[in-house]
Design a protein around this motif. Structure first.
Motif, PDB file in Angstrom:
ATOM      1  N   CYS A 203       0.958  -1.181  -0.031  1.00  0.00           N
ATOM      2  CA  CYS A 203       0.007   0.039   0.141  1.00  0.00           C
ATOM      3  C   CYS A 203       0.926   1.251  -0.044  1.00  0.00           C
ATOM      4  O   CYS A 203       0.234   2.459  -0.049  1.00  0.00           O
ATOM      5  CB  CYS A 203      -1.007   0.000   1.296  1.00  0.00           C
ATOM      6  N   GLN A 204       2.234   1.237   0.215  1.00  0.00           N
ATOM      7  CA  GLN A 204       2.945   2.526   0.175  1.00  0.00           C
ATOM      8  C   GLN A 204       3.192   2.858  -1.386  1.00  0.00           C
ATOM      9  O   GLN A 204       3.401   2.121  -2.365  1.00  0.00           O
ATOM     10  CB  GLN A 204       4.558   2.028   0.564  1.00  0.00           C
ATOM     11  N   THR A 205       2.793   3.928  -1.346  1.00  0.00           N
ATOM     12  CA  THR A 205       2.789   4.862  -2.659  1.00  0.00           C
ATOM     13  C   THR A 205       4.253   5.338  -2.908  1.00  0.00           C
ATOM     14  O   THR A 205       5.093   5.324  -2.214  1.00  0.00           O
ATOM     15  CB  THR A 205       1.900   5.808  -2.982  1.00  0.00           C
ATOM     16  N   TYR A 206       4.481   5.564  -4.435  1.00  0.00           N
ATOM     17  CA  TYR A 206       5.459   6.390  -4.757  1.00  0.00           C
ATOM     18  C   TYR A 206       5.890   7.723  -3.822  1.00  0.00           C
ATOM     19  O   TYR A 206       7.061   8.003  -3.839  1.00  0.00           O
ATOM     20  CB  TYR A 206       5.314   6.845  -6.193  1.00  0.00           C
ATOM     21  N   GLU A 207       5.018   8.295  -3.430  1.00  0.00           N
ATOM     22  CA  GLU A 207       5.175   9.309  -2.427  1.00  0.00           C
ATOM     23  C   GLU A 207       5.988   9.082  -1.250  1.00  0.00           C
ATOM     24  O   GLU A 207       6.528   9.902  -0.552  1.00  0.00           O
ATOM     25  CB  GLU A 207       3.708  10.441  -2.192  1.00  0.00           C
ATOM     26  N   GLY A 208       5.462   7.845  -0.691  1.00  0.00           N
ATOM     27  CA  GLY A 208       6.277   7.348   0.785  1.00  0.00           C
ATOM     28  C   GLY A 208       5.408   7.142   1.901  1.00  0.00           C
ATOM     29  O   GLY A 208       5.511   6.426   2.655  1.00  0.00           O
ATOM     30  N   GLY A 209       4.146   7.845   1.499  1.00  0.00           N
ATOM     31  CA  GLY A 209       2.994   7.571   2.576  1.00  0.00           C
ATOM     32  C   GLY A 209       2.202   6.274   2.103  1.00  0.00           C
ATOM     33  O   GLY A 209       2.594   5.880   0.848  1.00  0.00           O
ATOM     34  N   PHE A 210       1.013   5.832   2.516  1.00  0.00           N
ATOM     35  CA  PHE A 210       0.378   4.844   2.335  1.00  0.00           C
ATOM     36  C   PHE A 210      -1.079   5.089   1.925  1.00  0.00           C
ATOM     37  O   PHE A 210      -1.744   6.124   2.440  1.00  0.00           O
ATOM     38  CB  PHE A 210       0.318   3.862   3.607  1.00  0.00           C
ATOM     39  N   ALA A 211      -1.616   4.326   0.917  1.00  0.00           N
ATOM     40  CA  ALA A 211      -2.857   4.329   0.336  1.00  0.00           C
ATOM     41  C   ALA A 211      -3.901   3.630   1.472  1.00  0.00           C
ATOM     42  O   ALA A 211      -3.188   2.773   2.165  1.00  0.00           O
ATOM     43  CB  ALA A 211      -2.977   4.218  -1.083  1.00  0.00           C
ATOM     44  N   CYS A 212      -5.305   3.447   1.025  1.00  0.00           N
ATOM     45  CA  CYS A 212      -5.921   2.658   1.843  1.00  0.00           C
ATOM     46  C   CYS A 212      -5.819   1.047   1.549  1.00  0.00           C
ATOM     47  O   CYS A 212      -6.032   0.383   2.358  1.00  0.00           O
ATOM     48  CB  CYS A 212      -7.533   3.137   1.404  1.00  0.00           C
ATOM     49  N   ALA A 213      -5.159   0.687   0.348  1.00  0.00           N
ATOM     50  CA  ALA A 213      -5.297  -0.687  -0.010  1.00  0.00           C
ATOM     51  C   ALA A 213      -4.457  -0.809  -1.012  1.00  0.00           C
ATOM     52  O   ALA A 213      -3.795   0.277  -1.600  1.00  0.00           O
ATOM     53  CB  ALA A 213      -6.624  -1.143  -0.018  1.00  0.00           C
ATOM     54  N   SER A 214      -4.347  -2.027  -1.852  1.00  0.00           N
ATOM     55  CA  SER A 214      -3.527  -2.192  -3.039  1.00  0.00           C
ATOM     56  C   SER A 214      -4.864  -2.972  -4.024  1.00  0.00           C
ATOM     57  O   SER A 214      -5.444  -3.767  -3.482  1.00  0.00           O
ATOM     58  CB  SER A 214      -2.289  -2.771  -2.853  1.00  0.00           C
TER      59      SER A 214
END
Ligand code: FPP
Length: 495
Positions: A203-214
């Motif tokens: 769930c970690q995005t290219y920005e470094g934070g995390f999204a809700c799921a994958s």
């Protein structure tokens, strides 16, 4: 004269909203020559919460009818952070209200007779941790842990994730709630959490934070968990502070199981730290946090993002190597040998990478509603959710919490000497010994968090603004966490 965020001469509705927010926030800053210290209006916040608790919620809370355990938790935990105990009558009402939400098949719903759901289950168990106690009417022994464990297992997906309810969606908020409750109630098992760390990492995005799921990619009906996880899984949506808190806290809660996971997984702590730092607003935003790139600051992210900085200290990856020693993973500029843009990493690893004074100022100057309670930002009204998370964030900025190795060693010695907490060892077979080792690790890690008194932070506005410290993993005070875990780790493990 307010120095605004530039809009590159290309105004949009987003940049207009940002401009207006900055104008409003600027009006809440005291004049530069002011000597008046910002005060936490503790009494008006308490009155605001007591009104909600005793007179009921105004009609605008109707949309939160399915969040009844949350309403209880937000109020109770806000009292705890403000160092206020509750009278027995209100404790009783809180316990009864929470127990009425327990589902006969395990877990708690958002209200009586509601379907069980992981989010209210966390709020319910935390409320009981605060208001309850062991015994016939105390609420703790009335939690059906066996059914709770079965409920958790029924939500488990092949890719290590969990749905938030039967037939519900997958979301890292639910995973965090499940792991926090399972840790508090002595329900964590390798079987329950196998594959979960790999799901979180995805769930970690290219920005470094995390999204809700994958995204899961099902290529065939016979796909197994291992082929599922080896497929590429892009994060579903953008990095967000709320999800990032849940993902990072889950990651820390899962660390006792890292050597047992069937899928190896890692997260990029360097990108994570950079993203967290970038979520803090500029001086014109009084140092508040936003939840995602190009959105507005909001008091609740004082906790969801501000609270993540303590969690970083619980990451083995950082404890072992230090954030500045992590190799960048997707940093193309660095790979090219160009300037890698990482001057955000402080040379002095001992200093805070975020501005704790500025966050305290945001909460004290902008997030306090003059009529009591705390809020997203002026001129919004106060509510129970923002009251708790602004106070939790203020507490996180006042107290540097971290796992203390001396504390952990003392807990391990206690575990070994205390037969009450060394359950499950009747037979000396290998599995039981391993289970007990894991339990000890879960228990001693969770309770090793303490305030780092060698890193005293400035309490903006003075000592009268000091709040209780809150546990970075659970958002309960250390005393409540200690009480509930000591009790449940003396109880038998789940079947
Ligand atoms: C966006 O709202 C909000 C989300 C996408 C989810 C937020 C998640 C949390 C706060 C975490 C909750 C945690 C648990 C344990 C239940 P928005 O678009 O109104 O706000 P924004 O503009 O600030 O992103």
């Amino acid at each position: 004269m307010v120095r605004h965020t530039p809009n590159d001469s290309f105004p949009t509705s987003t940049s207009q909203l940002q401009f207006e927010t900055e104008e409003v926030l600027a009006k809440h800053l005291p004049p530069a020559d002011s000597t008046v210290k910002p005060a936490l209006q503790r009494n008006s916040h308490l009155k605001f919460l007591v009104r909600l608790l005793t007179q009921g919620f105004p009609t605008r809370y109707v949309a939160q009818d399915a969040s009844q355990p949350w309403l209880v938790y937000w109020i109770l935990q806000a009292f705890s952070i403000m160092q206020v105990g509750m009278d027995p009558g209100n404790k009783r009402r809180a316990i009864d209200r929470i127990l009425a939400c327990q589902h006969p098949d395990g877990g708690f719903g958002g209200g009586p007779s509601h379907e069980a759901h992981l989010l209210p289950t966390y709020a319910a168990v935390c409320s009981l941790a605060i208001a309850g106690s062991p015994g016939e009417n105390g609420g703790w022994d009335q939690i059906d842990r066996k059914k709770m464990y079965e409920f958790f297992m029924s939500l488990k997906q092949a890719d290590g994730s969990f749905t938030v309810s039967r037939l519900g969606e997958v979301d890292v908020r639910g995973i965090y709630c499940l792991l926090a409750v399972a840790t508090l109630l002595n329900l964590l098992t390798p079987e329950l959490v196998d594959g979960t760390a790999a799901f979180i990492a995805s769930c970690q995005t290219y920005e470094g934070g995390f999204a809700c799921a994958s995204f899961p990619f099902y290529t065939s009906e016979s796909q197994t968990p291992s082929t599922l996880l080896s497929s590429p899984r892009p994060p579903l949506g953008e990095a967000h502070g709320g999800y990032t808190f849940c993902a990072v806290a889950s990651w820390v809660l899962l660390q006792p199981f890292s050597s047992l996971q069937s899928q190896p997984a890692s997260i990029n702590t360097r990108n994570l730290l950079r993203w967290l730092v970038q979520m803090q607003g500029l001086d014109i935003e009084l140092g508040g946090f936003r939840g995602r790139t190009n959105k507005l600051v909001d008091g609740c992210y004082a906790w969801w993002v501000g609270g993540c900085f303590s969690l970083l200290d619980g990451l083995d990856e950082i404890a072992e190597r230090g954030p500045e020693l992590q190799e960048p993973v997707h940093d193309e500029k660095a790979e090219d040998g160009a300037e890698d843009g990482n001057d955000w990493v402080d040379e002095d690893v001992d200093s805070d990478p975020w501005n704790t004074d500025a966050l305290q100022e945001y909460v004290l100057y902008a997030a306090q509603h003059p009529a009591g309670g705390l809020r997203d930002k002026p001129p919004k009204s106060a509510d129970a959710y923002h009251t708790l998370y602004c106070l939790s964030g203020l507490s996180a900025a006042q107290h540097k919490m971290k796992p203390e190795s001396g504390h952990k060693k003392a807990l391990e010695a206690l575990w070994e000497s205390n037969s009450d907490i060394s359950f499950g060892l009747e037979g000396e077979n290998e599995k039981k010994v391993l289970d007990d080792e894991i339990k000890k690790e879960v228990y001693t890690r969770a309770l090793s968090w303490a305030e780092d008194l060698s890193k005293k932070r400035v309490i903006v506005g003075g000592e009268q603004n000091r709040l209780n410290a809150t546990h970075p993993l659970f958002n309960l005070t250390v005393t409540h966490t200690d009480g509930v875990m000591a009790y449940f780790y003396g109880q038998p493990a789940p079947p």
